[in-house]
Design a protein around this motif. Structure first.
Motif, PDB file in Angstrom:
ATOM      1  N   MET A  92      11.479   7.789  93.462  1.00 30.03           N
ATOM      2  CA  MET A  92      11.125   8.154  92.092  1.00 30.03           C
ATOM      3  C   MET A  92      10.619   9.588  92.027  1.00 30.03           C
ATOM      4  SD  MET A  92      11.247   7.065  89.117  1.00 30.03           S
ATOM      5  CE  MET A  92      10.575   7.105  87.498  1.00 30.03           C
ATOM      6  N   ASP A  93       9.845  10.002  93.011  1.00 30.76           N
ATOM      7  CA  ASP A  93       9.352  11.373  93.035  1.00 30.76           C
ATOM      8  C   ASP A  93      10.517  12.358  93.132  1.00 30.76           C
ATOM      9  OD1 ASP A  93       7.058  13.196  93.028  1.00 30.76           O
ATOM     10  OD2 ASP A  93       7.746  13.711  95.055  1.00 30.76           O
ATOM     11  N   ARG A  94      11.543  12.004  93.900  1.00 25.20           N
ATOM     12  CA  ARG A  94      12.728  12.864  94.003  1.00 25.20           C
ATOM     13  C   ARG A  94      13.435  12.946  92.646  1.00 25.20           C
ATOM     14  NH1 ARG A  94      10.215  14.456  97.093  1.00 25.20           N
ATOM     15  NH2 ARG A  94      10.798  16.234  95.870  1.00 25.20           N
ATOM     16  N   TYR A  95      13.558  11.797  91.960  1.00 25.28           N
ATOM     17  CA  TYR A  95      14.170  11.790  90.624  1.00 25.28           C
ATOM     18  C   TYR A  95      13.385  12.684  89.663  1.00 25.28           C
ATOM     19  CZ  TYR A  95      16.985   7.649  91.882  1.00 25.28           C
ATOM     20  OH  TYR A  95      17.862   6.766  92.459  1.00 25.28           O
ATOM     21  N   LEU A  96      12.074  12.564  89.712  1.00 29.31           N
ATOM     22  CA  LEU A  96      11.234  13.360  88.816  1.00 29.31           C
ATOM     23  C   LEU A  96      11.385  14.848  89.105  1.00 29.31           C
ATOM     24  CD1 LEU A  96       8.108  11.064  88.892  1.00 29.31           C
ATOM     25  CD2 LEU A  96       9.548  11.495  86.896  1.00 29.31           C
ATOM     26  N   ASP A  97      11.478  15.201  90.369  1.00 34.55           N
ATOM     27  CA  ASP A  97      11.701  16.591  90.762  1.00 34.55           C
ATOM     28  C   ASP A  97      13.000  17.102  90.152  1.00 34.55           C
ATOM     29  OD1 ASP A  97      11.773  19.066  92.018  1.00 34.55           O
ATOM     30  OD2 ASP A  97      12.120  18.266  94.024  1.00 34.55           O
ATOM     31  N   VAL A  98      14.059  16.296  90.248  1.00 33.73           N
ATOM     32  CA  VAL A  98      15.359  16.687  89.692  1.00 33.73           C
ATOM     33  C   VAL A  98      15.279  16.801  88.166  1.00 33.73           C
ATOM     34  CG1 VAL A  98      17.758  15.927  89.371  1.00 33.73           C
ATOM     35  CG2 VAL A  98      16.691  15.780  91.625  1.00 33.73           C
ATOM     36  N   ILE A  99      14.606  15.847  87.524  1.00 25.91           N
ATOM     37  CA  ILE A  99      14.462  15.899  86.056  1.00 25.91           C
ATOM     38  C   ILE A  99      13.757  17.182  85.635  1.00 25.91           C
ATOM     39  CG2 ILE A  99      13.261  14.841  84.085  1.00 25.91           C
ATOM     40  CD1 ILE A  99      13.882  12.102  85.442  1.00 25.91           C
ATOM     41  N   MET A 100      12.668  17.513  86.319  1.00 22.29           N
ATOM     42  CA  MET A 100      11.938  18.739  85.961  1.00 22.29           C
ATOM     43  C   MET A 100      12.796  19.984  86.204  1.00 22.29           C
ATOM     44  SD  MET A 100       9.188  17.642  84.735  1.00 22.29           S
ATOM     45  CE  MET A 100       9.310  15.887  84.500  1.00 22.29           C
ATOM     46  N   LYS A 105      16.048  24.337  83.765  1.00 17.94           N
ATOM     47  CA  LYS A 105      17.177  25.234  84.032  1.00 17.94           C
ATOM     48  C   LYS A 105      18.417  24.982  83.190  1.00 17.94           C
ATOM     49  CE  LYS A 105      15.050  27.086  87.620  1.00 17.94           C
ATOM     50  NZ  LYS A 105      14.367  28.343  87.493  1.00 17.94           N
ATOM     51  N   GLU A 106      18.612  23.761  82.698  1.00 22.76           N
ATOM     52  CA  GLU A 106      19.863  23.395  82.028  1.00 22.76           C
ATOM     53  C   GLU A 106      19.619  23.060  80.557  1.00 22.76           C
ATOM     54  OE1 GLU A 106      22.905  23.329  83.483  1.00 22.76           O
ATOM     55  OE2 GLU A 106      22.115  23.928  85.452  1.00 22.76           O
ATOM     56  N   GLU A 107      20.162  23.880  79.676  1.00 25.05           N
ATOM     57  CA  GLU A 107      19.985  23.683  78.230  1.00 25.05           C
ATOM     58  C   GLU A 107      20.570  22.343  77.772  1.00 25.05           C
ATOM     59  OE1 GLU A 107      18.486  24.269  74.638  1.00 25.05           O
ATOM     60  OE2 GLU A 107      18.204  25.699  76.261  1.00 25.05           O
ATOM     61  N   LYS A 138       3.325  27.388  81.916  1.00 20.90           N
ATOM     62  CA  LYS A 138       3.914  27.582  80.591  1.00 20.90           C
ATOM     63  C   LYS A 138       4.952  26.504  80.296  1.00 20.90           C
ATOM     64  CE  LYS A 138       6.312  31.014  77.785  1.00 20.90           C
ATOM     65  NZ  LYS A 138       6.929  32.341  77.759  1.00 20.90           N
ATOM     66  N   GLU A 139       5.845  26.243  81.266  1.00 20.45           N
ATOM     67  CA  GLU A 139       6.864  25.205  81.087  1.00 20.45           C
ATOM     68  C   GLU A 139       6.222  23.830  80.978  1.00 20.45           C
ATOM     69  OE1 GLU A 139       9.248  25.944  84.580  1.00 20.45           O
ATOM     70  OE2 GLU A 139      10.905  26.657  83.333  1.00 20.45           O
ATOM     71  N   CYS A 140       5.183  23.603  81.764  1.00 19.62           N
ATOM     72  CA  CYS A 140       4.481  22.321  81.744  1.00 19.62           C
ATOM     73  C   CYS A 140       3.917  22.041  80.350  1.00 19.62           C
ATOM     74  CB  CYS A 140       3.363  22.330  82.791  1.00 19.62           C
ATOM     75  SG  CYS A 140       2.373  20.821  82.826  1.00 19.62           S
ATOM     76  N   ASN A 141       3.261  23.016  79.761  1.00 17.26           N
ATOM     77  CA  ASN A 141       2.697  22.827  78.419  1.00 17.26           C
ATOM     78  C   ASN A 141       3.781  22.534  77.396  1.00 17.26           C
ATOM     79  OD1 ASN A 141       0.099  23.208  79.334  1.00 17.26           O
ATOM     80  ND2 ASN A 141       0.068  25.386  78.837  1.00 17.26           N
ATOM     81  N   LYS A 142       4.885  23.257  77.477  1.00 18.72           N
ATOM     82  CA  LYS A 142       5.993  23.047  76.535  1.00 18.72           C
ATOM     83  C   LYS A 142       6.599  21.661  76.727  1.00 18.72           C
ATOM     84  CE  LYS A 142      10.345  25.025  74.955  1.00 18.72           C
ATOM     85  NZ  LYS A 142      11.391  26.030  75.170  1.00 18.72           N
TER      86      LYS A 142
END
Length: 199
Positions: A92-100, A105-107, A138-142
């Protein structure tokens, strides 16, 4: 125990358990090295004539307190952990890393992500933790701002549907259509607790 008693997929359970046992044996062997016979010194027999584990570990002339504490810590970790859960948490941590990564990076991914109907509260917490771990401040807050806005919007929608579901039990609403509220109760439970198998 629960998985065994269900009598489902015993082969899978056997394979997972076997792998887990092999890993534990290696860990136990490693932490047991200080307790090899040559490190124990003269033996103090118990009433049956054998050296008791308690006397080996805690007799005054044996300087193995740190090693004993290490064994106790490992055994406590084993007792409080689950091989399947640990592997699932890692995955799950790997999935979350990929999601973030994809969100930052991908619109197209960001657009698709923002169109979803939110998460159960368990995964919502994981998403917030992952945002702090993998995104810039900054990205985290958004990300969290957008995530929470969508979450609240969709939880309010489900709560309205659940409210109508309960009002359908009133005789005055018996002939009114359910609309999207017929399955609002299981969807509400899943939103709160995560995936559930309802019978």
């Amino acid at each position: 125990e629960l998985m065994y008693n269900k009598r489902e997929n015993r082969l899978g359970l056997g394979l997972v358990t076997g792998t887990h046992m092999r890993e534990l044996i290696e860990k136990i062997k490693e932490i047991s090295k200080p307790f090899a016979k040559e490190a124990l010194g003269p033996e103090i027999p118990d009433t049956a004539g054998k050296l008791s584990l308690k006397s080996r570990l805690f007799r005054k002339n044996f300087d193995g307190t740190d090693a004993a504490n290490t064994i106790v810590r490992l055994l406590a970790e084993i007792e409080e952990s689950c091989a399947v859960c640990s592997r699932m948490e890692y995955t799950m941590d790997r999935y979350l890393d990929v999601i973030m990564y994809l969100w930052s990076k991908e619109e197209k991914f960001r657009t698709a992500f923002e169109e979803k109907k939110g998460f159960c509260l368990v995964h919502l917490k994981q998403m917030v933790i992952a945002a702090g771990k993998y995104l810039s401040p900054k990205e985290c807050n958004k990300f969290i701002s957008l995530l929470m806005a969508r979450q609240v919007e969709n939880m309010e929608r489900i709560e309205r549907e659940l409210d109508w579901f309960t009002k359908k039990f009133d005789y005055r609403n018996a002939d009114a259509p359910y609309g999207s509220s017929k399955d609002a109760l299981p969807r509400s439970i899943q939103k709160l607790k995560g995936y559930c198998v309802f019978k």
